[in-house]
Design a protein around this motif. Sequence first.
Motif, short mmCIF file in Angstrom:
data_model
loop_
_atom_site.label_atom_id
_atom_site.label_comp_id
_atom_site.label_asym_id
_atom_site.label_seq_id
_atom_site.Cartn_x
_atom_site.Cartn_y
_atom_site.Cartn_z
N MET A 155 0.67 9.93 9.66
CA MET A 155 1.61 10.35 8.62
C MET A 155 2.44 11.55 9.11
O MET A 155 3.54 11.77 8.62
N ILE A 166 11.06 11.09 8.54
CA ILE A 166 11.81 11.46 7.34
C ILE A 166 12.79 12.59 7.66
O ILE A 166 13.91 12.63 7.16
N LYS A 175 -0.17 2.73 -0.67
CA LYS A 175 1.11 2.03 -0.85
C LYS A 175 2.26 3.03 -0.89
O LYS A 175 3.36 2.76 -0.41
N MET A 176 1.99 4.18 -1.47
CA MET A 176 2.97 5.25 -1.54
C MET A 176 3.38 5.71 -0.14
O MET A 176 4.56 5.94 0.13
N GLU A 177 2.41 5.82 0.77
CA GLU A 177 2.70 6.25 2.14
C GLU A 177 3.44 5.16 2.90
O GLU A 177 4.34 5.45 3.68
N SER A 213 5.43 3.01 1.54
CA SER A 213 6.78 3.05 1.00
C SER A 213 7.59 4.15 1.68
O SER A 213 8.74 3.93 2.07
N ALA A 214 6.98 5.31 1.90
CA ALA A 214 7.67 6.42 2.58
C ALA A 214 8.04 6.00 4.00
O ALA A 214 9.17 6.24 4.45
N VAL A 234 11.01 3.35 3.91
CA VAL A 234 12.32 3.91 3.57
C VAL A 234 12.80 4.82 4.71
O VAL A 234 13.97 4.77 5.09
N SER A 255 3.88 -6.53 1.48
CA SER A 255 3.32 -6.37 0.13
C SER A 255 3.87 -5.13 -0.56
O SER A 255 3.74 -4.97 -1.77
N VAL A 256 4.48 -4.23 0.21
CA VAL A 256 5.14 -3.06 -0.38
C VAL A 256 6.65 -3.31 -0.52
O VAL A 256 7.26 -2.98 -1.53
N PRO A 302 7.61 -5.68 -3.93
CA PRO A 302 7.88 -5.06 -5.24
C PRO A 302 9.00 -4.02 -5.20
O PRO A 302 9.68 -3.80 -6.19
N LEU A 303 9.23 -3.38 -4.04
CA LEU A 303 10.32 -2.40 -3.97
C LEU A 303 11.68 -3.09 -3.90
O LEU A 303 12.69 -2.47 -4.21
N ILE A 337 13.16 -3.94 -1.11
CA ILE A 337 13.95 -3.48 0.04
C ILE A 337 13.69 -4.37 1.24
O ILE A 337 12.63 -4.99 1.34
#
Lengths: 512, 512
Positions: free
Chosen positions: B97, B104, B128-130, B132-133, B136, B257-258, B261-262, B264
């Motif tokens: 991370m 980022i 899932k949050m990570e 997603s980061a 993006v 799988s992320v 739903p997003l 993208i």
Amino acid sequence: MTQDRLILRRVGIDTYHENVAYLHRDCILYRVEGFQALSKIEICSNSNRIVALLNVVDDPNIVGVNELGLSEQAFDQFGVAEASEIRVKHPEPAHSMDSVRRKIDGERLNEQDYFDIAHDIVENRYSKMEMSAFLVAASQNNMDRDEILFHTKAMLASGDRLNWQESLVADKHCIGGIPGNRTTMIVVPIVAAHGMLIPKTSSRAITSPAGTADTMEMLANVELEPQKLLEIVRKERGCLAWGGTARLAPVDDILISVERPLGIDSQGQMVASILSKKLAAGSTHLLIDIPVGPSSKVRHMRSALALRKLFEYVADRLNLHVEVVITDGRQPIGRGIGPALEARDVIQVLENNPNAPADLRQKALQLAGRVLEFDPDVRGGQGYAIARDILDSGRAIAKMEAIIETQGRINARDLSPGKLSFEIKADVSGTVTDIDNLQMARIARRAGAPIDKRAGVDLHKKLGDTVKSGEALYTVYAEFPSDFQFAQDLCNQNCGYRIGLANELPKSFVAF
Amino acid sequence: MTQDRLILRRVGIDTYHENVAYLHRDCILYRVEGFQALSKIEICSNSNRIVALLNVVDDPNIVGVNELGLSEQAFDQFGVAEASEIRVKHPEPAHSMDSVRRKIDGERLNEQDYFDIAHDIVENRYSKMEMSAFLVAASQNNMDRDEILFHTKAMLASGDRLNWQESLVADKHCIGGIPGNRTTMIVVPIVAAHGMLIPKTSSRAITSPAGTADTMEMLANVELEPQKLLEIVRKERGCLAWGGTARLAPVDDILISVERPLGIDSQGQMVASILSKKLAAGSTHLLIDIPVGPSSKVRHMRSALALRKLFEYVADRLNLHVEVVITDGRQPIGRGIGPALEARDVIQVLENNPNAPADLRQKALQLAGRVLEFDPDVRGGQGYAIARDILDSGRAIAKMEAIIETQGRINARDLSPGKLSFEIKADVSGTVTDIDNLQMARIARRAGAPIDKRAGVDLHKKLGDTVKSGEALYTVYAEFPSDFQFAQDLCNQNCGYRIGLANELPKSFVAF
């Protein structure tokens, strides 16, 4: 009971910030409406509604086929009695995710887009995954200054706004990144003792080992109801409370709950977060501290200046008087890092203890002096001397104890550190020429701070100090064996200190 | 039982892709180790380990104080018998991370960074949050072509790699974005009937109303064990399977799988996803279809060319023979949108039904012809004629039925659409001058596709068709009342069609 109604049940599962609903796999609604596990559903009573993540249950002991279960926090938030009849449906999708996808593609969003995003977030229509996508898409240089203004306004509009009915409501804020930099807890009693209104609400740590709220909590209750807060501020002219109990820019708190585990903290989001919170808290005058140093959030003077302009641009358009000071961020301030250790440093400064860390005292006085100069009756340049008089005379500690008493004192004050500890020793003799803020913060966090309040780091040597080989540089404290081990591993990889020659010491490049 | 052991229990809660663990609040380990609700914990037996999100339980009927509960999928994945003794600890944090945070901040990552990220994801260390980061941060123009190559290699290395022991293993892939574009189910039987090896594994829909796997599932079983897949391909020279059962670039499936739903789907991620999957599936020759049009994923010829070069750059360095064709993406292909309706179109083409959509037939033949030309014995330019002969002679439908039979036929084939329906009618007379791919896909998804297989849209008019006011443009089908309502609302906002004058019809700007 009609076919589309279910009976509400509280399920004894703690899912923290995430609302979870439980539906039995044989529930007629589950089949008819085609809900999916992990999809979101909306639960309504006559007057209340809540959105929750669906978990499908095969065990009738958890929920029966005619029941809908809610996890503990979701049940409390929904606020409807157990065994009530409720309805379940597909939630309206978060339409503003279309704007987030445009942002991911590099487009500029307008004021309405930011309002829609904030509205959907406060209505709990975004999953954590979606908020993460928004935060990363809107990070760093991906928002221009008008977008940051729109986002600030949208976050401000998402909650309540306090009005203190006074023309001067002071506040101070540091952008963070410097461990141990707990000046707020010294500035507030000084400014309040002067008679200026400073109703300080602070956040908990986002990516740091301690926030002001985490540290103040060692001494006093910080979770105060809005009504109680008002009484305290009327009586004492100041307070040191956690900002999360009032509905001040609630979208900011929700976004922080995602930023924190992700460990991201972008400039645009920072400006919007700070200014929306301060405006919601009713501040009229705000001093912002931007520390600059090779391992602080802002590393170069040119970036600090750009950030200053950004604060000024947004604040001016929202009628908030902002002053920005750029400070020395080359190393941690004070000695302790972590809630208990930082509270100890603060109390030593306020008590004029001769062992108090001089750098923390000095910086707090400089900042307090600048805040005091918001007072039209204080002559420019005289703030520092007034602040020093208030501190030296004992009026600051008296005010602090009064604030602690009114907020609710923590009985048997105990600022002792965690029970597990190890020392990191110098492997050569020389002068301390670098202390890595980020690495020291990481070590303190790995040791358990801020969640374990007694975990953290206690520095014995600072920049410019001479050390002998084998002498202790700092001590790490932890509460739990696994954290203790993680922190030791991290120190072995990189202890965060550099020892060299006295002439290698970097000069401070800020005047303040 | 020693104090650090707990007894494993299966909890009858379906948490889908998210592993959840349940620990009683009074469990000694919960208190000693300082776990937090919603934090991740690692559960170990002698040989197995799993990472899960912690939910804290207050009801001893769910888990007792000496037990650790796992949700259904987590229990299955862990693979340890109920009532076994297990240990629980803090998981090693996802160190990669740190690389995501550098991404980022706009930094370039190296090959090792991408390997570390893929490794942590496949080890289930990312929330899932990570993810997603990461998605993006690495979206759009934020990865350069070497980074895309690194990411492709890392995803490929995260799983198994099939080896078909043949020198020519063909595959085709469309980058998507065009509803109804179900050519694969026509190309595969043609190519396999010719004798060329085409072991096709497809994904389910990411952001579209149907993927090839979703559509093929109307006719045959697509979830095939690797051993079974091998047998089918040996016998029939081709298959039409879902790629998720083999461990082919499993990181790609987790990221999808992320992404799904997003909503993208970025270009770098797309290239890495497609090429890592194809290489893992053992392909040696790959035809890629990039449709271009005002509402397709790629809108301009210059972007299509840039994307083509990106595919070529990465594929060449990984020893995969890639050919890219740029096709007409101005409108949906065929008539049906959604799994059942698209399967109906495909069968009509394969059966040489005179009502079959001509554009779907034509495009499938063009693509099949290009794949056949991978065969050294086929003269350049002769592929199309060979493909047409195979289709017209009935050998394609015979091969398709053989593949369906070997994969496992869905009994009582029923391709009828959903039971709820409404028509959208033209409000003026004229010529259809635009059909918005994105809006038609959105309507089909809002109606329930691909999850509800019979939901979707059936087009009655295509570009250039003349219509009279009041004549039906298309029919929308749904299975559930709430989806039906959502789809109607969306059509009322924007029906996706424009009706104008014949000379306003945009020219196709691709030759193919």
